[in-house]
Design an enzyme around this catalytic site. Structure first.
Site, PDB file in Angstrom:
ATOM      1  N   MET A  39     -47.514  -2.184  24.296  1.00 18.40           N
ATOM      2  CA  MET A  39     -46.475  -1.976  23.275  1.00 18.40           C
ATOM      3  C   MET A  39     -46.683  -2.979  22.148  1.00 18.40           C
ATOM      4  SD  MET A  39     -42.387  -2.869  23.797  1.00 18.40           S
ATOM      5  CE  MET A  39     -41.688  -1.300  24.226  1.00 18.40           C
ATOM      6  N   ASN A  40     -46.627  -2.511  20.884  1.00 19.47           N
ATOM      7  CA  ASN A  40     -46.421  -3.479  19.791  1.00 19.47           C
ATOM      8  C   ASN A  40     -45.245  -3.049  18.935  1.00 19.47           C
ATOM      9  OD1 ASN A  40     -49.087  -1.964  18.964  1.00 19.47           O
ATOM     10  ND2 ASN A  40     -48.499  -2.811  17.009  1.00 19.47           N
ATOM     11  N   ASP A  41     -45.344  -2.994  17.642  1.00 20.88           N
ATOM     12  CA  ASP A  41     -44.173  -2.930  16.742  1.00 20.88           C
ATOM     13  C   ASP A  41     -43.077  -1.939  17.140  1.00 20.88           C
ATOM     14  OD1 ASP A  41     -46.278  -4.086  15.420  1.00 20.88           O
ATOM     15  OD2 ASP A  41     -46.257  -2.714  13.736  1.00 20.88           O
ATOM     16  N   GLN A  57     -44.972   1.266  18.907  1.00 25.83           N
ATOM     17  CA  GLN A  57     -46.420   1.436  18.963  1.00 25.83           C
ATOM     18  C   GLN A  57     -46.842   1.333  20.429  1.00 25.83           C
ATOM     19  OE1 GLN A  57     -48.868   1.530  15.824  1.00 25.83           O
ATOM     20  NE2 GLN A  57     -47.052   2.811  15.886  1.00 25.83           N
ATOM     21  N   TRP A  65     -54.428  -3.053  22.862  1.00 25.77           N
ATOM     22  CA  TRP A  65     -54.210  -2.189  21.705  1.00 25.77           C
ATOM     23  C   TRP A  65     -55.334  -1.157  21.609  1.00 25.77           C
ATOM     24  CZ3 TRP A  65     -56.535  -0.700  17.138  1.00 25.77           C
ATOM     25  CH2 TRP A  65     -55.693  -0.081  16.198  1.00 25.77           C
ATOM     26  N   PHE A 100     -49.670   5.051  13.284  1.00 29.43           N
ATOM     27  CA  PHE A 100     -49.257   3.654  13.132  1.00 29.43           C
ATOM     28  C   PHE A 100     -47.769   3.576  12.801  1.00 29.43           C
ATOM     29  CE2 PHE A 100     -53.403   1.096  12.114  1.00 29.43           C
ATOM     30  CZ  PHE A 100     -53.960   1.557  13.292  1.00 29.43           C
ATOM     31  N   ARG A 158     -49.826   1.030   4.754  1.00 24.93           N
ATOM     32  CA  ARG A 158     -49.160   1.453   5.991  1.00 24.93           C
ATOM     33  C   ARG A 158     -47.734   0.944   6.162  1.00 24.93           C
ATOM     34  NH1 ARG A 158     -53.359  -2.029   7.559  1.00 24.93           N
ATOM     35  NH2 ARG A 158     -52.635  -3.994   8.458  1.00 24.93           N
ATOM     36  N   TRP A 296     -50.151 -11.362  17.573  1.00 23.46           N
ATOM     37  CA  TRP A 296     -51.551 -10.930  17.506  1.00 23.46           C
ATOM     38  C   TRP A 296     -52.515 -12.090  17.729  1.00 23.46           C
ATOM     39  CZ3 TRP A 296     -52.334  -6.052  18.038  1.00 23.46           C
ATOM     40  CH2 TRP A 296     -51.444  -5.117  17.486  1.00 23.46           C
TER      41      TRP A 296
END
Ligand code: FRU
Length: 486
Positions: A39-41, A57, A65, A100, A158, A296
C-alpha cells in the site's frame, strides 16, 4: 453496470486466496492497511453514498511497489475499515503501466475517480465512474499530454485532485518543468470531461529530485491551505529531513486566474513516516486528513511478513493564526477501554507506572519539565530495545528516537538518518503535553494540542513503557492511558 474489470477480479481472487499467508506480526489493529501486498498513497478520500471511501495505491501480488491498482476501503468512523472490491487495475489501453494516485468527486449521483493513467513514460489523467461507489467503469483519458504547457515534461504529470469552486471543477496536478523544477498546475472544467489549463500555481527548484506529488487544497474560512509532497525538498535545520516531505502552504487562491498568494509554509509532520496526505470534508464540517504512514527509499521490515505500508489514524485539521493544528479523529475515543490515571508522579531515573504498558494504546500526559536536561518516555520497550520521545533542553527540541528498536532501516544515502527526528514546540511554561497512539508497530504523537505531530513506525517487540529524567528532576503532572480495542 458491470461487476469490475478483469484485472480487478483477478486481484480480488488473489487477495482471498492469499489472506492467510500474511503473517500477523507487526500488523496494526486500528489503522487501514493492505489485506495483502503493498500500500502507498491514499486516493479518492471522500464521502459518497452515505459512507467515507478510502482508495489507495495497491499492489496485491507482492509486498513491494509494482504496477499500481486502486484498493478500496469504506468506513463510517475512520477507525473500522471495511474491505471492498479492488476499484481499478492497470488493465486499460491508457493505464497498462499503472493507475497512479488521484481523487474522487460525486456528480449527479455518480462517483468519479480521477487518476493518473501511466503508459510507458507518459502520464495522463483519466476518469472512471460508478453508480454504486463499489464497481467502476473506466471512461478513458480526459487530460492528455498535449494539454500540458510546452515547458512541462510528459513523463511527470500526476496525482490529480479535483475540487469545486465558483461553479467550476478545478484540478490540481503535480508536474515538472524542462529545467526539472517541481510544479503544481491548475486546470478547470465544467463537466469533468473537458479540461482547460489555467496556470502554474507553484514552481520552484527546491524539489531536488522530482515534483510536487499529491497536491490538495483545503478551505478554512477566508484562507486556503495547499498541501503537497515535494520529492527531495531541501532540509531546513530540523525540518524536511526525510528524503520526501509533506508540506502545507497557507495563502489565498484566486482560482479564476490560477494564482496562489502564499503567506507561509511549514512541514506537516516532523516524524519519519508520513507522506502524500489527502483530505475530505465530513458531513459535520470537519476537515479530516489521512496519509501514508511510510516513506520512500527505505527498507520495509514488514515486507517479509507479506505486507508493506499503512495509513495514519485520520486527523482533524484546523488553522489557528496561520498554523495548522492536528488532532486524531474524535471517533477514536469510542474505542477507549480500561482507563488508568496518575497525577503528580516525580520521575526518577527509571519510572514504570502500574498497568501503564501495552502496544495498542492511547497515552495522554503532561510533563512538568522541572530542571531536567532530558525528560521523556520509552515505549515498545523490552530489554535493551525501545523507542524514545523526550524533550532535550540543550537543543530545545522534542526528539523521537527509534535507533534502539533493534531493527535497522536501510535508507537513501542522501537522507541523514532514519532513526532520529526532532521538532521545536513552545515550552515557555516549562510544560509539554503529549498525546500518543501506539498500534503494534506504529507511533503517532501530538504535541501541545496538535501544534506539532511526529509519526513513525517502530519495529520492536516490547510492550514496556517507562519515563525518564536525566540531569535534574521532572514530574508527570497528569497521565491517562487507554487500551484501544476495535
Ligand atoms: C507518491 C507517488 C505518486 C504516484 C504514486 C505511485 O507517493 O509517487 O506521485 O502517483 O505514488 O504509486
Amino acid at each position: 453496470m458491470t461487476g469490475g474489470s478483469y484485472g480487478t477480479k483477478i486481484a480480488d481472487l488473489y487477495i482471498v486466496h492469499n489472506l492467510a499467508a500474511v503473517n500477523g506480526s507487526s500488523r496494526h489493529t486500528y489503522h487501514a492497511m493492505p489485506p495483502v501486498g503493498w500500500m502507498n498513497d491514499p486516493n479518492g478520500f471522500n464521502e459518497a453514498f452515505g459512507k467515507y471511501h478510502l482508495f489507495y495505491q495497491f499492489y496485491p501480488y507482492g509486498a513491494s511497489w509494482d504496477s499500481m491498482h486502486w484498493g478500496h476501503y469504506t468506513t463510517e468512523d475512520f477507525v473500522k475499515w471495511k474491505l471492498e472490491p479492488t476499484a481499478l487495475a492497470p488493465d486499460g489501453p491508457d493505464d497498462s503501466d499503472g493507475c497512479f494516485s488521484g481523487s474522487s468527486v460525486v456528480k449527479d449521483g455518480k462517483m468519479y475517480l480521477v487518476y493518473t493513467s501511466v503508459l510507458s513514460d507518459r502520464q495522463t489523467q483519466s476518469l472512471a465512474v460508478s453508480e454504486d461507489g463499489i464497481h467502476f467503469e473506466k471512461l478513458g483519458v480526459v487530460i492528455p499530454s498535449d494539454r500540458l504547457p510546452d515547458f512541462c515534461l510528459k513523463t511527470d504529470f500526476r496525482d490529480p485532485k479535483v475540487f469545486r469552486r465558483g461553479g467550476y471543477y478545478y484540478l490540481l496536478a503535480g508536474a515538472m518543468s524542462e529545467e526539472n523544477e517541481g510544479m503544481i498546475l491548475l486546470y478547470r472544467s465544467d463537466d469533468l470531461m473537458k479540461w482547460k489549463f489555467v496556470n502554474v500555481l507553484r514552481r520552484d527548484d527546491r524539489t531536488t529530485r522530482g515534483i510536487y506529488e499529491c497536491p490538495d487544497l483545503i478551505e478554512f474560512g477566508d484562507r486556503d491551505v495547499l498541501l503537497a509532497s515535494p520529492q527531495g525538498y531541501a532540509t531546513d535545520d530540523w525540518r524536511f529531513e526525510n528524503v520526501q516531505s509533506s508540506i502545507y502552504m497557507v495563502g489565498k487562491l484566486n482560482a479564476e486566474k490560477g494564482i496562489f498568494e502564499q503567506e507561509s509554509e511549514d512541514e506537516i509532520d516532523g516524524g519519519f513516516d508520513f507522506y502524500a496526505p489527502q483530505t475530505l470534508k465530513t458531513r459535520d464540517g470537519r476537515t479530516v486528513m489521512i496519509a501514508w504512514m511510510q516513506m520512500w527509499q527505505r527498507s520495509f521490515p514488514t515486507a517479509k511478513h507479506g505486507w508493506t505500508g499503512s495509513m495514519i489514524l485520520p486527523r482533524e485539521l484546523s488553522l489557528k493564526e496561520g498554523k495548522l493544528y492536528q488532532s486524531p479523529v474524535r471517533e477514536i475515543e469510542r474505542y477507549r477501554w480500561n482507563p488508568i490515571r496518575f497525577n503528580n508522579v516525580k520521575i526518577g531515573s527509571r519510572n514504570e507506572l502500574t498497568k501503564v504498558n501495552g502496544t495498542k494504546i492511547e497515552l495522554l500526559f503532561t510533563l512538568d519539565l522541572g530542571d531536567a536536561k532530558k525528560v521523556g518516555i520509552k515505549f515498545y520497550q523490552r530489554g535493551e530495545h525501545d523507542a524514545r520521545l523526550y524533550y532535550d533542553r540543550e537543543q530545545d527540541r522534542v526528539i523521537f528516537d527509534r535507533s534502539r528498536m533493534g531493527v535497522e532501516i536501510v535508507h537513501d544515502p542522501e537522507e541523514k538518518d532514519a532513526s532520529v527526528r526532532s521538532v521545536k514546540v513552545d515550552v515557555s511554561d516549562n510544560r509539554l503535553s503529549v498525546r500518543m497512539f501506539l498500534d503494534v508497530s506504529s507511533c503517532e504523537v501530538f504535541l501541545n494540542g496538535g501544534e506539532r505531530t511526529m509519526t513513525g513506525n517502530v519495529y520492536s517487540e516490547g510492550n514496556g513503557i517507562s519515563f525518564f529524567a536525566e540531569g535534574g528532576s521532572a514530574k508527570i503532572v497528569t497521565l491517562e492511558k487507554y487500551d484501544i480495542v476495535v
